[in-house]
Design a protein around this motif. Structure first.
Motif, PDB file in Angstrom:
ATOM      1  N   ARG A   1     -14.102   1.048  10.252  1.00 36.32           N
ATOM      2  CA  ARG A   1     -12.847   1.398   9.599  1.00 36.32           C
ATOM      3  C   ARG A   1     -12.871   2.817   9.025  1.00 36.32           C
ATOM      4  O   ARG A   1     -11.840   3.306   8.574  1.00 36.32           O
ATOM      5  CB  ARG A   1     -12.522   0.404   8.482  1.00 36.32           C
ATOM      6  N   LEU A   2     -14.034   3.452   8.987  1.00 34.16           N
ATOM      7  CA  LEU A   2     -14.131   4.800   8.435  1.00 34.16           C
ATOM      8  C   LEU A   2     -14.410   5.816   9.537  1.00 34.16           C
ATOM      9  O   LEU A   2     -15.256   5.595  10.406  1.00 34.16           O
ATOM     10  CB  LEU A   2     -15.232   4.864   7.385  1.00 34.16           C
ATOM     11  N   LEU A   3     -13.699   6.934   9.474  1.00 32.81           N
ATOM     12  CA  LEU A   3     -13.890   8.027  10.423  1.00 32.81           C
ATOM     13  C   LEU A   3     -13.767   9.333   9.644  1.00 32.81           C
ATOM     14  O   LEU A   3     -12.679   9.706   9.205  1.00 32.81           O
ATOM     15  CB  LEU A   3     -12.844   7.969  11.537  1.00 32.81           C
ATOM     16  N   ASP A   4     -14.900  10.002   9.442  1.00 32.26           N
ATOM     17  CA  ASP A   4     -14.916  11.274   8.704  1.00 32.26           C
ATOM     18  C   ASP A   4     -14.250  11.140   7.340  1.00 32.26           C
ATOM     19  O   ASP A   4     -13.519  12.043   6.888  1.00 32.26           O
ATOM     20  CB  ASP A   4     -14.210  12.370   9.512  1.00 32.26           C
ATOM     21  N   GLY A   5     -14.497  10.011   6.668  1.00 36.04           N
ATOM     22  CA  GLY A   5     -13.917   9.791   5.350  1.00 36.04           C
ATOM     23  C   GLY A   5     -12.512   9.237   5.357  1.00 36.04           C
ATOM     24  O   GLY A   5     -11.950   8.942   4.300  1.00 36.04           O
ATOM     25  N   PHE A   6     -11.907   9.080   6.541  1.00 40.35           N
ATOM     26  CA  PHE A   6     -10.564   8.521   6.665  1.00 40.35           C
ATOM     27  C   PHE A   6     -10.666   7.024   6.945  1.00 40.35           C
ATOM     28  O   PHE A   6     -11.457   6.599   7.782  1.00 40.35           O
ATOM     29  CB  PHE A   6      -9.799   9.191   7.806  1.00 40.35           C
ATOM     30  N   LEU A   7      -9.855   6.234   6.256  1.00 36.59           N
ATOM     31  CA  LEU A   7      -9.818   4.793   6.461  1.00 36.59           C
ATOM     32  C   LEU A   7      -8.861   4.455   7.590  1.00 36.59           C
ATOM     33  O   LEU A   7      -7.698   4.893   7.590  1.00 36.59           O
ATOM     34  CB  LEU A   7      -9.372   4.085   5.184  1.00 36.59           C
TER      35      LEU A   7
END
Length: 520
Positions: free
Chosen positions: A388-394
């Protein structure tokens, strides 16, 4: 004592000692000012603080220590406000529990998400204590007594954790989210900046406070967040013991409310109610908890002259992260009707394709959000989802688009998407078309298994009156939608199943398919 360390990779703890109790301590009101209104009673600031102190003192006497999770059986009236601040005053972590849950449901909940103690009224506690610590309070005197003290090996959380909240569970098992004192305070301040766009400065205590209406249960995050927001803004709260169109209209008139928040199901109820002529002096409604159909927003506006604004947030994000400013309302009015608004100043939104590549404005894709108010993690081991996390993005699990002006439009849930032989269908788009038909009061669309195509769309219709005309609805859909998006069958139902925050329970429709089916 065993310690449960919160999992997840949310932001680190805030400044030591910062607590949501400051909302009550700093409320700009004189002791005699009424700060909580409910159908059954009112509380002045002095009475609220005294009630919180009485219950908090008993929690400490029962053995509650800083970091202990306390479950509160939340009913109507002021009990949810008192229990919440009492838990924080005692240094505990607060977990609201709907008092309508059965004893078996409460036991299952605290088995999954342990608490050291259950707090509630005598009537609510009967058969629902789960064999753990119990403190009972009286809603009239706010006197409290310990039925059973906290066990010596009670679970504890880190000192910055304020709340354990369950997600809505519309697409799967609800998860227990951990929110921080510091992050929640920052989220409240960001919401205020979004609406005010300026610092209101120091506020002198007043004998009479403006009020915000809270039409949702304080067992829900939306109800809690908007109560805390009201206190942060220097307002009192009006709590509806039970939402009905008549009670809502009465509260609006009695308190002179010009704006409020409502869940989509409530907006639909008000739109369809034949007994109301006016909602004066109401001018603006902010739709919360779930995306609102633009067709319903337009019907509500046409009937009452009240502007409806969408918003967007998730429990995991710490609350609302996309919304409207006063400037947006002035500049765009109904031009952007149906949009969730624009991201908060310190919130970043990306729209990505299936390969995690950024999409240009106007192109729908997966919504990813980076928020400084994000959860600390999940309370239960195994609930984490690293994907669910990508480079700090949910990864929110929602599909949407950003337009050229930066407004976010929600298209639907990824998990609700129907794959008809490789062609993707978002139910929200089909539902929006159906709701614009004069013979439809409400509509829901979901996929059902098909041996040849994998799955196909079906529609559940609450007719606006009389019998449902499936042929007419199919023709209407063919006029406004690509052929593969047209439902293959229609079901007439009396009411749409929704959860406590107004989200349609598509899974319930899919499992409990009614016998009254019209196949096309």
């Amino acid at each position: 004592m065993s310690t449960s360390v919160p999992r997840g990779d949310g932001p680190a703890a805030g400044p030591a000692g910062r607590s949501l109790t400051e909302l009550l301590d700093e409320l700009p009101a004189l002791d005699e000012a009424t700060v909580v209104h409910s159908t059954s009673s009112t509380l002045t600031l002095a009475e609220l603080r005294a009630a919180v102190s009485r219950v908090a003192d008993e929690l400490v006497r029962a053995g509650v220590r800083p970091g202990h999770p306390v479950g509160a059986l939340v009913g109507s009236g002021a009990s949810g406000v008192v229990a919440m601040f009492a838990a924080w005053r005692a240094g505990a972590v607060y977990m609201p529990v709907n008092h309508r849950m059965t004893g078996h449901e409460v036991t299952a909940l605290i088995d999954d998400t342990p608490v050291c103690l259950i707090l509630g009224t005598a009537a609510d506690l009967d058969g629902r204590d789960g064999g753990i610590g119990v403190v009972e309070f009286d809603e009239t005197t706010w006197n409290a007594r310990t039925r059973r003290p906290v066990a010596a090996d009670a679970t504890t959380y880190d000192g910055d954790i304020a709340l354990v909240l369950r997600t809505s569970g519309t697409t799967g098992k609800p998860k227990a989210v951990l929110l921080r004192h510091d992050g929640t305070l920052d989220a409240l301040d960001a919401s205020l900046r979004k609406l005010r766009r300026r610092d209101s400065g120091p506020r002198e205590p007043r004998a009479r406070l403006r009020v915000n209406l809270i039409p949702l249960s304080l067992a829900l995050w939306a109800g809690i967040f908007n109560t805390l927001f009201s206190f942060r803004a220097g307002f009192g709260v009006v709590l509806l013991d039970r939402f009905t169109p008549e009670e809502f209209a009465r509260a609006v008139r009695e308190h002179g409310l010009t704006s409020t928040v409502l869940a989509p199901a409530m907006i639909t109820m008000l739109t369809d109610d034949d007994g109301l002529d006016s909602l004066e002096p109401l001018r603006i409604v902010r739709s919360i908890t779930a995306p609102l159909s633009p067709a319903v927003a337009q019907r509500f506006h046409d009937r009452y002259g009240v502007l409806v604004l969408n918003s967007y947030g998730q429990t995991e994000l710490g609350g609302e992260v996309v919304g409207w400013t006063i400037e947006d309302i002035r500049n765009y009015g109904t031009e952007k009707l149906g949009a969730a608004g624009r991201p908060y100043d310190d919130v970043d939104v990306r729209i990505l394709d299936e390969h995690d590549r950024d999409l240009p404005p106007g192109e729908p894709g997966h919504i990813h959000i980076r928020s400084p108010y994000r959860m600390r993690g999940y309370a239960v081991a195994g609930d984490e989802d690293a994907d669910r996390l990508l480079d700090g993005f949910l990864r929110t699990g929602d599909v949407g688009r950003l337009d050229a002006d930066g407004f976010l439009w929600i298209e639907g849930r990824v998990s609700d998407m129907i794959n008809r032989g490789g062609l993707k269908i978002f139910p929200d788009e089909v539902e929006e078309v159906l709701r614009r038909h004069p013979g439809v009061r409400d509509a829901a669309v979901a996929g059902v298994p098909d041996r040849r195509l994998g799955e196909v769309p079906c529609a559940w219709i609450v007719p606006a009156g009389g019998a449902m005309d499936a042929e007419a609805l199919a023709a209407w859909c063919r006029e406004h939608l690509a052929p593969y998006k047209v439902p293959v069958s229609f079901f007439a139902i009396e009411a749409m199943p929704r959860n406590d925050v107004g989200k349609v329970l598509r899974r319930q429709l899919q499992v409990g398919m009614p016998s009254r089916e019209v196949m096309l």
